[in-house]
Design a protein around this motif. Structure first.
Motif, PDB file in Angstrom:
ATOM      1  N   CYS A  66       6.385 -49.190  42.533  1.00 20.07           N
ATOM      2  CA  CYS A  66       5.867 -48.794  43.071  1.00 20.07           C
ATOM      3  C   CYS A  66       4.695 -48.399  41.929  1.00 20.07           C
ATOM      4  CB  CYS A  66       4.926 -48.179  44.249  1.00 20.07           C
ATOM      5  SG  CYS A  66       6.697 -48.165  45.485  1.00 20.07           S
ATOM      6  N   GLN A 167      -4.156 -57.747  50.337  1.00 18.34           N
ATOM      7  CA  GLN A 167      -2.653 -58.098  50.143  1.00 18.34           C
ATOM      8  C   GLN A 167      -2.432 -59.162  48.596  1.00 18.34           C
ATOM      9  OE1 GLN A 167      -0.642 -60.723  53.082  1.00 18.34           O
ATOM     10  NE2 GLN A 167      -2.081 -59.860  54.557  1.00 18.34           N
ATOM     11  N   GLU A 168      -3.576 -59.682  48.156  1.00 17.26           N
ATOM     12  CA  GLU A 168      -4.030 -60.008  46.624  1.00 17.26           C
ATOM     13  C   GLU A 168      -3.399 -58.652  45.550  1.00 17.26           C
ATOM     14  OE1 GLU A 168      -6.304 -60.021  49.252  1.00 17.26           O
ATOM     15  OE2 GLU A 168      -5.851 -62.135  49.509  1.00 17.26           O
ATOM     16  N   TYR A 170      -1.250 -56.316  46.066  1.00 19.02           N
ATOM     17  CA  TYR A 170      -0.128 -55.945  46.370  1.00 19.02           C
ATOM     18  C   TYR A 170       1.319 -56.145  45.040  1.00 19.02           C
ATOM     19  CZ  TYR A 170       2.964 -53.155  49.029  1.00 19.02           C
ATOM     20  OH  TYR A 170       4.086 -52.462  49.525  1.00 19.02           O
ATOM     21  N   GLU A 171       0.995 -57.552  45.346  1.00 17.37           N
ATOM     22  CA  GLU A 171       2.392 -57.743  44.093  1.00 17.37           C
ATOM     23  C   GLU A 171       2.202 -57.136  42.645  1.00 17.37           C
ATOM     24  OE1 GLU A 171       0.794 -62.490  43.386  1.00 17.37           O
ATOM     25  OE2 GLU A 171       1.816 -61.477  45.037  1.00 17.37           O
ATOM     26  N   LYS A 172       0.804 -56.643  42.145  1.00 15.69           N
ATOM     27  CA  LYS A 172       0.062 -56.443  40.559  1.00 15.69           C
ATOM     28  C   LYS A 172       1.138 -55.276  41.161  1.00 15.69           C
ATOM     29  CE  LYS A 172      -2.250 -59.834  39.093  1.00 15.69           C
ATOM     30  NZ  LYS A 172      -2.723 -60.744  40.219  1.00 15.69           N
ATOM     31  N   THR A 175       7.141 -55.038  43.481  1.00 14.67           N
ATOM     32  CA  THR A 175       7.435 -56.040  43.270  1.00 14.67           C
ATOM     33  C   THR A 175       8.449 -56.168  44.409  1.00 14.67           C
ATOM     34  OG1 THR A 175       9.214 -55.653  41.372  1.00 14.67           O
ATOM     35  CG2 THR A 175       6.737 -56.558  40.554  1.00 14.67           C
ATOM     36  N   ARG A 177       9.271 -54.974  47.052  1.00 14.42           N
ATOM     37  CA  ARG A 177       8.963 -55.106  48.945  1.00 14.42           C
ATOM     38  C   ARG A 177       7.666 -56.467  49.083  1.00 14.42           C
ATOM     39  NH1 ARG A 177       7.823 -49.463  48.997  1.00 14.42           N
ATOM     40  NH2 ARG A 177       5.644 -49.256  49.090  1.00 14.42           N
ATOM     41  N   THR A 178       7.527 -56.886  49.993  1.00 14.74           N
ATOM     42  CA  THR A 178       6.417 -57.132  50.452  1.00 14.74           C
ATOM     43  C   THR A 178       5.401 -57.004  51.409  1.00 14.74           C
ATOM     44  OG1 THR A 178       7.377 -59.052  51.672  1.00 14.74           O
ATOM     45  CG2 THR A 178       8.156 -59.859  50.205  1.00 14.74           C
ATOM     46  N   TYR A 179       4.577 -57.119  51.120  1.00 14.84           N
ATOM     47  CA  TYR A 179       3.282 -56.971  52.456  1.00 14.84           C
ATOM     48  C   TYR A 179       3.556 -56.595  53.747  1.00 14.84           C
ATOM     49  CZ  TYR A 179      -1.920 -56.115  52.788  1.00 14.84           C
ATOM     50  OH  TYR A 179      -2.944 -54.502  52.556  1.00 14.84           O
TER      51      TYR A 179
END
Ligand code: SAM
Ligand code: DTB
Ligand code: SF4
Length: 357
Positions: A66, A167-168, A170-172, A175, A177-179
């Motif tokens: 994070c 959601q969009e 989050y990956e920035k 990496t 874990r996922t939403y």
């Protein structure tokens, strides 16, 4: 339905659209504040805040990445890895929190998920804190159904697990874990009958749409989280977000007000970031419908205003710390009820106010 109609009779909605959230968030500031106040007073005493004290029971070396977090093992923030704190030390911290007036004790662990011999110790911590007469909250990372049920059986009142952003975006930010992982843990927590504490952070370089998206995800869950922490990023040296552009505090207040309007029965917590916020901005957050704070000079690893400062601030604002008995909403109550009066006395002299009747 117009915004004005909704404000008169706020219903618990799970079908908020981006266009609606955007429209609310960008209302003229005075209108937004008025609407947020109007909603707030229908469900809560506007002159009370709930107080939670945090304790990091296992600090540092977290396997997750994070980008905001000083406890991630991926970044060098000067924190050293610690073992799980001993039960007695946790309980003596909880007793101190109770003595200074907190009603809820939140224990945080820098884990991806609880594993092995540490989990039974956390269950004992929950039982012990509960026995002191405090509400209990933990944040331990991902859970499965069985773990959630064990936490419930130990007496857990709240589980904190933030969606953090849209959601969009989050990956920035993360990496490892996922939403969807986040959503599944929240499902297990809800399924076990534990109150959900879920919110996010703003000031991480996200766009306005990501803020609306976060609020939409939170409000459109099967139940509104009983507690919604809104954190302002604490930019910590060594994390990838250390030099991110500073947030406009008016936007922070707008975020609180919009959360209040969309999730009328939830406690909205003015969370991390108060140490860098003026008393006046905090006062605006309370006006916007924030009715919970972290109380005590430390969050998990970073500073929070000390108790004395907060006591003075709350006293300057005529805000009382909420007493424990009324602070635990029953799980799964999704219907609107009640209406809070405005203060109707001044130094013992009663006055009549139409809004109080
Ligand atoms: N490991 C668990 C997890 O991620 O769910 C629990 C602890 S974690 C520190 C709890 C929350 O603290 C995060 O989801 C995030 O929203 C918040 N947080 C962490 N670092 C922060 C920071 N620098 N500024 C603001 N909020 C932060
Ligand atoms: C939440 O939303 N904020 C709290 C709590 N839930 C666990 C944590 C804030 C942490 C801020 C950074 C730190 O002190 O380490
Ligand atoms: Fe670990 Fe939680 Fe920090 Fe992410 S926010 S690095 S999961 S402690």
């Amino acid at each position: 339905m117009s915004i004005a109609d909704y404000i008169q009779n706020p219903t618990i909605r799970h079908d908020w659209t981006m266009a609606e959230v955007q429209a609310l968030f960008n209302l003229p500031f005075n209108d937004l504040m008025f609407y947020a106040q109007s909603v707030h007073r229908q469900f809560f005493n506007p002159n009370e805040v709930q107080t939670s004290t945090l304790l990091s029971i296992k600090t540092g070396a977290c396997p997750e990445d994070c980008a905001y977090c000083p406890q991630s093992g991926h970044y060098n923030t000067g924190l050293s890895k610690e073992q799980l704190m001993a039960l007695e030390e946790v309980l003596s911290n909880a007793q101190k929190a109770k003595d200074t007036g907190a009603t809820r004790f939140c224990m945080g662990a820098a884990w991806r998920s609880p594993r092995g011999k540490d989990f039974p110790v956390v269950l004992e911590m929950i039982k012990g804190v509960k026995a002191l007469g405090l509400e209990t909250c933990v944040t331990l990372g991902m859970l499965n159904d069985e773990q959630a049920q064990q936490l419930k059986a130990a007496g857990l009142d709240y589980y904190n697990h933030n969606l953090d952003t849209s959601q969009e975006y989050y990956e920035k930010i993360i990496t490892t874990r996922t939403y969807q992982d986040r959503m599944e843990t929240l499902e297990s927590v809800r399924g076990a009958g534990i109150n959900v504490c879920s919110g996010g952070i703003i000031g991480m370089g996200e766009q306005a749409n990501d803020r609306y998206g976060l609020l939409m995800e939170l409000a459109n869950m099967p139940e509104h989280p009983q507690s919604v922490p809104i954190n302002m990023l604490v930019a910590v040296a060594g994390t990838p977000l250390e030099n991110v552009e500073k947030l406009d505090e008016i936007d922070f207040v707008r975020m609180i007000a919009t959360a209040r309007i969309m999730m009328p029965k939830s406690y909205v917590r003015l969370s991390a970031g108060r140490e860098n916020m003026s008393d006046e901005t905090q006062a605006l957050c309370f006006m916007a419908g924030a009715n919970s704070i972290f109380y005590g000079e430390k969050l998990l690893t970073t500073a929070n205003p000390d108790e004395n400062h907060d006591r003075i601030l709350l006293s300057r604002l005529g805000i009382q710390p909420e007493q424990a008995a009324s602070s635990a909403p029953s799980h799964a109550t999704d219907s609107a009820s009640g209406s809070a009066p405005v203060s109707d006395s001044f130094n013992g002299v009663k006055f009549t106010n139409a809004a109080a009747s």
